[in-house]
Design an enzyme around this catalytic site. Structure first.
Site, short mmCIF file in Angstrom:
data_model
loop_
_atom_site.label_atom_id
_atom_site.label_comp_id
_atom_site.label_asym_id
_atom_site.label_seq_id
_atom_site.Cartn_x
_atom_site.Cartn_y
_atom_site.Cartn_z
N ASN A 47 0.85 -1.20 0.00
CA ASN A 47 0.00 0.00 0.00
C ASN A 47 0.88 1.25 0.00
O ASN A 47 2.11 1.15 -0.01
CB ASN A 47 -0.95 -0.02 1.21
N GLY A 87 -0.20 1.55 17.01
CA GLY A 87 -0.24 0.81 15.73
C GLY A 87 -0.40 1.80 14.58
O GLY A 87 -1.51 2.06 14.13
N ALA A 89 1.17 1.36 11.67
CA ALA A 89 1.47 0.67 10.40
C ALA A 89 0.21 0.50 9.58
O ALA A 89 -0.90 0.41 10.11
CB ALA A 89 2.08 -0.69 10.71
N LYS A 148 8.31 -18.00 -10.01
CA LYS A 148 7.64 -16.85 -10.64
C LYS A 148 6.45 -17.34 -11.48
O LYS A 148 6.60 -18.28 -12.27
CB LYS A 148 8.66 -16.12 -11.51
N ILE A 196 -3.62 -7.20 14.21
CA ILE A 196 -2.58 -7.06 15.24
C ILE A 196 -3.07 -6.17 16.38
O ILE A 196 -2.93 -6.50 17.57
CB ILE A 196 -1.29 -6.47 14.63
N LYS A 201 -12.39 -2.88 18.24
CA LYS A 201 -11.04 -3.40 18.55
C LYS A 201 -10.73 -3.23 20.03
O LYS A 201 -9.67 -3.67 20.49
CB LYS A 201 -9.99 -2.71 17.67
N1 CTP Z 1 -4.44 -3.07 11.87
C1 CTP Z 1 -3.74 -4.13 12.42
N2 CTP Z 1 -3.76 -5.34 11.80
C2 CTP Z 1 -4.43 -5.52 10.64
C3 CTP Z 1 -5.15 -4.43 10.08
C4 CTP Z 1 -5.12 -3.21 10.71
O1 CTP Z 1 -3.12 -3.97 13.47
N3 CTP Z 1 -4.41 -6.71 10.06
C5 CTP Z 1 -4.42 -1.79 12.61
C6 CTP Z 1 -3.70 -0.66 11.90
O2 CTP Z 1 -2.32 -0.63 12.26
C7 CTP Z 1 -4.45 0.57 12.45
C8 CTP Z 1 -5.85 0.05 12.70
O3 CTP Z 1 -5.75 -1.37 12.75
O4 CTP Z 1 -3.90 0.97 13.69
C9 CTP Z 1 -6.87 0.42 11.68
O5 CTP Z 1 -6.42 0.10 10.39
P1 CTP Z 1 -7.35 0.37 9.12
O6 CTP Z 1 -6.67 -0.17 7.89
O7 CTP Z 1 -7.80 1.81 9.10
O8 CTP Z 1 -8.63 -0.45 9.49
P2 CTP Z 1 -8.99 -1.96 9.35
O9 CTP Z 1 -9.14 -2.54 10.70
O10 CTP Z 1 -8.03 -2.67 8.45
O11 CTP Z 1 -10.44 -1.86 8.71
P3 CTP Z 1 -10.88 -1.37 7.21
O12 CTP Z 1 -9.69 -1.65 6.32
O13 CTP Z 1 -12.06 -2.21 6.93
O14 CTP Z 1 -11.17 0.10 7.32
#
Ligand code: CTP
Length: 407
Positions: free
Chosen positions: A215, A278, A280, A294, A312, A346
């Site tokens: 991303n 968090g 990331a 590949k 996480i 969460k």
């Molecule tokens: N996060 C995480 N582990 C994941 C996905 C997200 O720890 N597998 C954490 C990110 O680091 C951030 C928070 O969750 O602190 C929200 O991330 P975001 O991408 O905005 O939300 P998602 O929970 O992934 O939900 P959505 O993509 O549906 O908006």
């Protein structure tokens, strides 16, 4: 868990590193002032520093043996450079010469002072002292900026008459001024001694050995938070995806690539930390299996089967000994509603939400704006550079963290 009590005097282990410059004589007074404030001071000197002031002076003033050699069998047995670095609550390089500043900016470690600089994980201060022309040279200024971006704090130099007969910036700050800075930092560092774990940057989810899904996260916000937490006195561990940024040297850096690796790294550290942030951008989905060879383009169309990665942030918040947990939320629409839903679902202590996909701010930008939510509370931070924004967020986190731990 460490909750800071502002009324408690801080008994600090101060490691004073002295380089070769005429200002070295001022460091003797600095030792005396620091000891008067109750600090335990240990001194290390470069070879050229010993040409200016005798180690005996510092031994007498500090009440501790002075260290001068990187590879000295006796000293290594007694207190080697790694032990010294671990012992220190704060490192102060005074005077910091142009040579030592340049070595530190480039990660060289060819003497005791530059090696300690690399090994130290506590806050590091430098008080430069040099001829005004050397101070004004672009290369010196570049080195200073580089070190500042790694989280190193500078005190001085001051302007005035110099030992070389010239006038300008380059005089080492006065011992009382240095002492005031060091003690002010220890008294006002809002996260003094608090252990902070931060995740930053994107993850890479491999499709085959040469392709991955990722991303647009640059990691800039997470790295700015790490610097702000260090400046606030925290001991920082940074779990970072692949980014194009230099990490501060005075923290523990754990480099990962995939969401699964980030999960393992964060979960293995979370229980030992007081705060988890968090920041990331973790991939929500990952290929079910990575092809070992590949993938060839045999067909007109193809598809990928992805499975959800572990959340996480939610897992950290679920731990029995969960740290104070702060999440981010990147949203293209309905920011308030989605952020508050993430806070609840969460079960985290705080969510910092930002708009993405807009002209300004968010991914890969120098700037950002945040809407921060917690139980019954909300703060808005307008669009600004990520460094000052990170400081504001760290202050808010510290306030909420201390309030929660007072209950
Ligand atoms: N996060 C995480 N582990 C994941 C996905 C997200 O720890 N597998 C954490 C990110 O680091 C951030 C928070 O969750 O602190 C929200 O991330 P975001 O991408 O905005 O939300 P998602 O929970 O992934 O939900 P959505 O993509 O549906 O908006």
């Amino acid at each position: 868990m460490t909750v800071k009590n502002l009324e408690t005097p801080i008994k600090k282990h101060v490691l004073l590193a002295i380089c070769g410059g005429i200002a070295a004589y001022k460091s003797a007074e600095l030792v005396r002032l620091l000891r008067k404030q109750g600090c335990d001071v240990r001194v290390v000197m470069t070879h050229s520093a010993r040409e200016f002031v005798s180690p005996l002076t510092f031994q007498a003033l500090s009440g501790n043996p002075v260290h001068t050699e990187l590879l000295d069998i006796d000293e290594e047995n007694a207190m080697g450079h790694i032990n010294l670095a671990r012992w220190a609550d704060v490192v102060i390089i005074a005077p910091a010469t142009a040579n030592t500043i340049a070595k530190c900016a480039h990660g060289l470690a060819d003497d005791l002072v530059s090696t300690l600089f690399l090994a130290a994980t506590c806050p590091i201060f430098m008080t430069p002292a040099m001829n005004q022309a050397m101070w004004n040279k672009t290369i010196t200024q570049d080195n200073i900026r580089k070190l500042e971006s790694y989280g190193i704090s500078f005190i001085g130099p001051n302007a005035g008459d110099q030992a070389c007969g010239e006038t300008g910036y380059g005089r080492m700050a006065e011992p009382a001024e240095i002492c005031r800075h060091l003690l002010a930092e220890s008294k006002t560092g809002v996260l003094q001694g608090v252990k902070v774990l931060i995740s930053a940057g994107p993850t890479r989810e491999y499709i085959d050995p040469v392709r991955y899904i990722t991303n647009r996260s640059s990691g800039k916000m997470g790295y700015a938070l790490a610097r702000a937490a260090l400046q606030a006195g925290a001991n920082v561990t940074l779990v970072s995806g692949s980014v194009n940024l230099a990490a501060p040297t005075n923290l523990e850096l754990v480099q990962i690539e995939t969401a699964a690796q980030m999960y393992t790294a964060v979960l293995s550290h979370a229980g030992n930390n007081d705060i988890y942030i968090g920041a990331a951008a973790v991939a929500d989905y990952s290929p079910v299996a990575m092809e070992t060879a590949k993938i060839k383009k045999h067909t007109e169309q193809t598809s990928l089967i992805l499975h959800q990665t572990k959340d996480i942030l939610a897992e950290v918040a679920r731990l029995p000994n969960a740290p104070f947990t702060v999440g981010f939320a990147a949203e293209t629409n309905d920011l308030h509603a989605y952020a508050q839903e993430k806070l609840r679902k969460k079960n985290v202590d705080m969510i910092a939400a930002n708009w993405v996909g807009q002209e300004q701010g968010g991914f890969d930008s120098e700037q950002n704006a945040l809407e921060v939510f917690w139980d019954n509370g909300h703060a808005s931070f307008a669009m600004m550079d990520k460094n000052p924004l990170a400081k504001l967020l760290i202050n808010l986190i510290a306030t909420r963290f201390n309030e929660k731990n007072r209950i």
